[in-house]
Design a protein around this motif. Structure first.
Motif, mmCIF file in Angstrom:
data_model
loop_
_atom_site.group_PDB
_atom_site.id
_atom_site.type_symbol
_atom_site.label_atom_id
_atom_site.label_comp_id
_atom_site.label_asym_id
_atom_site.label_seq_id
_atom_site.Cartn_x
_atom_site.Cartn_y
_atom_site.Cartn_z
ATOM 1 N N UNK A 409 -1.121 14.161 11.117
ATOM 2 C CA UNK A 409 -2.073 13.062 11.321
ATOM 3 C C UNK A 409 -3.501 13.599 11.454
ATOM 4 N N UNK A 410 -3.632 14.853 11.902
ATOM 5 C CA UNK A 410 -4.956 15.472 12.023
ATOM 6 C C UNK A 410 -5.328 16.261 10.759
ATOM 7 N N UNK A 411 -4.505 16.138 9.708
ATOM 8 C CA UNK A 411 -4.749 16.809 8.415
ATOM 9 C C UNK A 411 -4.872 18.322 8.562
ATOM 10 N N UNK A 412 -4.048 18.895 9.449
ATOM 11 C CA UNK A 412 -4.055 20.346 9.619
ATOM 12 C C UNK A 412 -3.037 21.039 8.718
ATOM 13 N N UNK A 413 -2.351 20.272 7.923
ATOM 14 C CA UNK A 413 -1.298 20.817 7.070
ATOM 15 C C UNK A 413 -1.844 21.202 5.704
ATOM 16 N N UNK A 414 -0.982 21.894 4.936
ATOM 17 C CA UNK A 414 -1.243 22.067 3.508
ATOM 18 C C UNK A 414 -0.306 21.151 2.713
ATOM 19 N N UNK A 415 1.005 21.391 2.842
ATOM 20 C CA UNK A 415 1.996 20.512 2.216
ATOM 21 C C UNK A 415 3.007 20.131 3.288
ATOM 22 N N UNK A 416 3.244 18.845 3.469
ATOM 23 C CA UNK A 416 4.175 18.377 4.496
ATOM 24 C C UNK A 416 5.191 17.431 3.879
ATOM 25 N N UNK A 417 6.460 17.649 4.210
ATOM 26 C CA UNK A 417 7.515 16.763 3.720
ATOM 27 C C UNK A 417 7.819 15.741 4.812
ATOM 28 N N UNK A 418 7.668 14.462 4.480
ATOM 29 C CA UNK A 418 7.968 13.384 5.424
ATOM 30 C C UNK A 418 8.273 12.120 4.638
ATOM 31 N N UNK A 419 8.258 10.975 5.279
ATOM 32 C CA UNK A 419 8.664 9.756 4.594
ATOM 33 C C UNK A 419 7.863 8.550 5.034
ATOM 34 N N UNK A 420 7.975 7.476 4.228
ATOM 35 C CA UNK A 420 7.434 6.171 4.586
ATOM 36 C C UNK A 420 8.547 5.145 4.539
ATOM 37 N N UNK A 421 8.539 4.251 5.518
ATOM 38 C CA UNK A 421 9.482 3.138 5.534
ATOM 39 C C UNK A 421 8.683 1.827 5.501
ATOM 40 N N UNK A 422 9.389 0.723 5.548
ATOM 41 C CA UNK A 422 8.756 -0.601 5.643
ATOM 42 C C UNK A 422 7.808 -0.886 4.485
ATOM 43 N N UNK A 423 8.148 -0.464 3.295
ATOM 44 C CA UNK A 423 7.270 -0.718 2.148
ATOM 45 C C UNK A 423 7.551 -2.141 1.649
ATOM 46 N N UNK A 424 6.995 -3.109 2.330
ATOM 47 C CA UNK A 424 7.274 -4.510 2.029
ATOM 48 C C UNK A 424 6.334 -5.063 0.965
ATOM 49 N N UNK A 425 5.310 -4.294 0.627
ATOM 50 C CA UNK A 425 4.331 -4.704 -0.387
ATOM 51 C C UNK A 425 3.675 -3.407 -0.875
ATOM 52 N N UNK A 426 3.266 -3.331 -2.150
ATOM 53 C CA UNK A 426 2.615 -2.104 -2.618
ATOM 54 C C UNK A 426 1.390 -1.740 -1.797
ATOM 55 N N UNK A 427 0.688 -2.750 -1.309
ATOM 56 C CA UNK A 427 -0.489 -2.503 -0.469
ATOM 57 C C UNK A 427 -0.115 -1.690 0.763
ATOM 58 N N UNK A 428 1.083 -1.921 1.297
ATOM 59 C CA UNK A 428 1.523 -1.235 2.509
ATOM 60 C C UNK A 428 1.661 0.266 2.284
ATOM 61 N N UNK A 429 2.027 0.645 1.067
ATOM 62 C CA UNK A 429 2.229 2.057 0.767
ATOM 63 C C UNK A 429 0.964 2.735 0.247
ATOM 64 N N UNK A 430 0.003 1.929 -0.246
ATOM 65 C CA UNK A 430 -1.089 2.561 -0.983
ATOM 66 C C UNK A 430 -2.473 2.399 -0.353
ATOM 67 N N UNK A 431 -2.788 1.233 0.212
ATOM 68 C CA UNK A 431 -4.175 1.026 0.633
ATOM 69 C C UNK A 431 -4.582 1.965 1.763
ATOM 70 N N UNK A 432 -3.824 1.955 2.816
ATOM 71 C CA UNK A 432 -4.147 2.775 3.988
ATOM 72 C C UNK A 432 -4.047 4.265 3.675
ATOM 73 N N UNK A 433 -3.190 4.597 2.712
ATOM 74 C CA UNK A 433 -2.884 5.989 2.422
ATOM 75 C C UNK A 433 -3.830 6.627 1.400
ATOM 76 N N UNK A 434 -4.390 5.827 0.471
ATOM 77 C CA UNK A 434 -5.131 6.440 -0.632
ATOM 78 C C UNK A 434 -6.575 5.986 -0.771
ATOM 79 N N UNK A 435 -7.006 4.939 -0.083
ATOM 80 C CA UNK A 435 -8.430 4.619 -0.143
ATOM 81 C C UNK A 435 -9.187 5.701 0.630
ATOM 82 N N UNK A 436 -10.404 5.937 0.237
ATOM 83 C CA UNK A 436 -11.140 7.097 0.769
ATOM 84 C C UNK A 436 -11.259 7.076 2.281
ATOM 85 N N UNK A 437 -11.387 5.871 2.858
ATOM 86 C CA UNK A 437 -11.512 5.775 4.315
ATOM 87 C C UNK A 437 -10.242 5.215 4.966
ATOM 88 N N UNK A 438 -9.126 5.283 4.268
ATOM 89 C CA UNK A 438 -7.871 4.753 4.803
ATOM 90 C C UNK A 438 -7.434 5.470 6.071
#
Length: 521
Positions: A409-438
């Protein structure tokens, strides 16, 4: 409190059960109902908080679903149903009016009103609160109390996924406004189960809410046991020490548990992914060709078949088959070591003593995951071997979930294996995760074109048009590789044959435990 001997017993039974994979069937003893009507649940990690506004891990979600209610409830088809909002109107594309259920009380006896709804969303939207999912709600520009049982929300533009996000638990204003953080450790909601106690890292005890507006649960309560090891959880349900476990589970355990006449095993396509979060802000992973080379060296089919034994499917993109925006035409780089080698050489890397170098610096990375999930540990070891074979220097590190997740969560990693659940809408998986200020852009990815597409995706009401927008964004992300999506997760529930009435939800939602019975019907 669980005794150490019981805990060790589960671990030992888990080890023995592992030895019995492929051996004689029916290793579990006869099941007995939970003690005096208490349903015993096993989860993999402890909840990070009891306050749903700040929930980030899956166990915090599960706790919130049992103690709180949202304005809506997402059923097992992820369609919104009335919950604390008994109905709603949309007089304009940017105005939503919610009519609240009357006669509902919080667990401390205080009445639920519009003030609680306004307070919940205003505090989520307050930047100083640092609510992790705040960006899902920022299109809401105003939350107003019309009267004690009516709330009006205004959005800055039409907001397609809004209802899908209104299942977040409503918290009591009279407790929250004390700003003492007590809801984090002593949750108070309107839900079917009341909080009783929390032994951190061990168990959470809830009792049935006899005054629940939806009807009192038929069981006396729930005990949520924290059992980090997948096989130990499986052994505990097999031995009759737990009544219910669900994903994440190890496929070899699931195969064995299916053969027990004392258990019911349900498997369905989940709403989750397992992926590599790749920090694009640190060299060499700031180089897109290095990220693409890793993708070409990642044999997802082998991981799905050999480690997950078909329980999860090899992924081809961010868009999961359970989403309405899914298409098989969006594809991330597929396993092809020759293309990886060519890409690195084209990028100026040369092989020195079996390790690629550039400008005198070796192509070295660290690969992280958490220690509670043995399949994820196996997966990172698999990847370490595969990537090292083709010229990367790879160091693997595993830590317990709290340490691992805090660092990611503090972006101290290089490559991390983890998961996402509750993908009830594409926005749920993409907006918070990939917008520049997400708020969950832990990989530090920034692409103005993706920002614009994801903004359009949430303001476009036509679903077919939205699907095309998300497909376009997903293809860009597949090429840029801030995520390497390894697997589409299956969702598995294992329950005692004496637990009746639970309706599995592919999101992992446990809400329907409010309707279960234990023992005789």
């Amino acid at each position: 409190m669980r005794t150490r001997s019981t805990w060790l017993g589960w671990v030992l039974v888990g080890c023995l059960a592992g030895l019995l994979v492929g051996g004689p069937v029916g290793v579990g003893r006869a099941q007995a109902p939970g003690s005096a009507g208490m349903v015993r649940i096993g989860l993999d990690v402890d909840a990070g908080t009891g306050d749903p506004r700040f929930a980030l891990d899956s166990s915090a979600y599960r706790l919130g679903e049992l103690v709180y209610d949202g304005l809506v409830y997402l059923n097992n088809r992820q369609a919104p149903e009335p919950s604390l909002a008994s109905s709603w109107d949309t007089p304009t594309p940017t105005t939503w009016v919610f009519h609240l259920r009357r006669g509902v009380t919080f667990h401390d006896g205080q009445p639920f009103t519009a003030d609680d709804v306004v307070y919940t969303f205003e505090t989520i939207l307050d930047p100083s609160s640092k609510a992790p999912y705040r960006s899902l709600y920022t299109p809401i520009t105003k939350v107003e109390k019309v009267d004690a049982y009516t709330v009006r929300m205004t959005t800055s533009a039409p907001y397609a996924p809004l209802l899908s996000y209104l299942n977040i638990g409503i918290v009591p204003k009279h407790i929250g406004e004390k700003n003492d953080g007590s809801l984090a450790s002593h949750p108070v909601g309107t839900g079917p189960f009341r909080f009783v106690s929390w032994d951190r890292g061990s168990k959470i005890t809830l009792e049935a809410n006899a005054r629940y507006w939806g009807g009192a649960p038929k069981v006396r309560g729930l005990v949520i046991n924290i059992v980090p090891d997948n096989s130990a959880r499986a052994a505990a349900v097999e031995a009759g020490d737990l009544d219910f476990i669900h994903s994440p589970l190890s496929p070899q355990d699931v195969a064995r548990l299916r053969k027990s006449s004392n258990l019911i095993v349900t498997k369905m396509t989940g709403l989750g992914i397992t992926y590599l979060n790749i920090n694009t802000s640190v060299w060499p992973l700031s180089d897109v060709k290095v990220r693409q080379a890793l993708a070409y060296l990642t044999d997802r089919q082998a991981i799905a078949a050999d480690i997950y034994q078909g329980m999860d499917q090899a992924a081809t993109s961010l868009l999961t088959p359970g989403l309405w925006a899914y298409t098989g035409s969006v594809r991330q780089p597929e396993y092809n070591p020759a293309k990886a080698r060519a890409l690195l050489q084209e990028d100026g890397f040369t092989l020195q003593g079996g390790v690629y170098e550039k400008d005198g610096k070796p192509l070295a990375i660290e690969l992280w995951t958490h220690s509670e999930d043995p399949n994820r540990v196996q997966a990172v070891e698999f990847l370490q071997n595969a990537w090292q074979k083709y010229g990367f220097r790879v160091k693997v590190s595993t830590n317990e979930w709290p340490t691992f997740s805090s660092a990611v969560y503090a972006s101290k990693h290089q490559v991390a294996l983890l998961g996402w659940l509750n993908i009830v809408d594409p926005d749920r998986l993409m907006f918070n995760q990939f917008t520049s200020n997400g708020g969950q852009n832990w990989e530090k990815y920034s692409n103005p074109t993706v920002d614009a597409l994801l903004q359009r995706g949430r303001t476009t009401l036509d679903r077919a048009a939205r699907a095309k927008i998300y497909q376009q964004a997903a293809q860009i992300l597949a090429n840029d590789q801030p995520y390497d999506v390894l697997l589409y997760q299956g969702y598995v529930v294992v329950q005692s044959a004496q637990l009746h009435g639970f309706v599995p939800n592919p999101s992992g939602n446990l809400k329907t435990l409010d309707a279960v019975t234990l023992g005789g019907r």
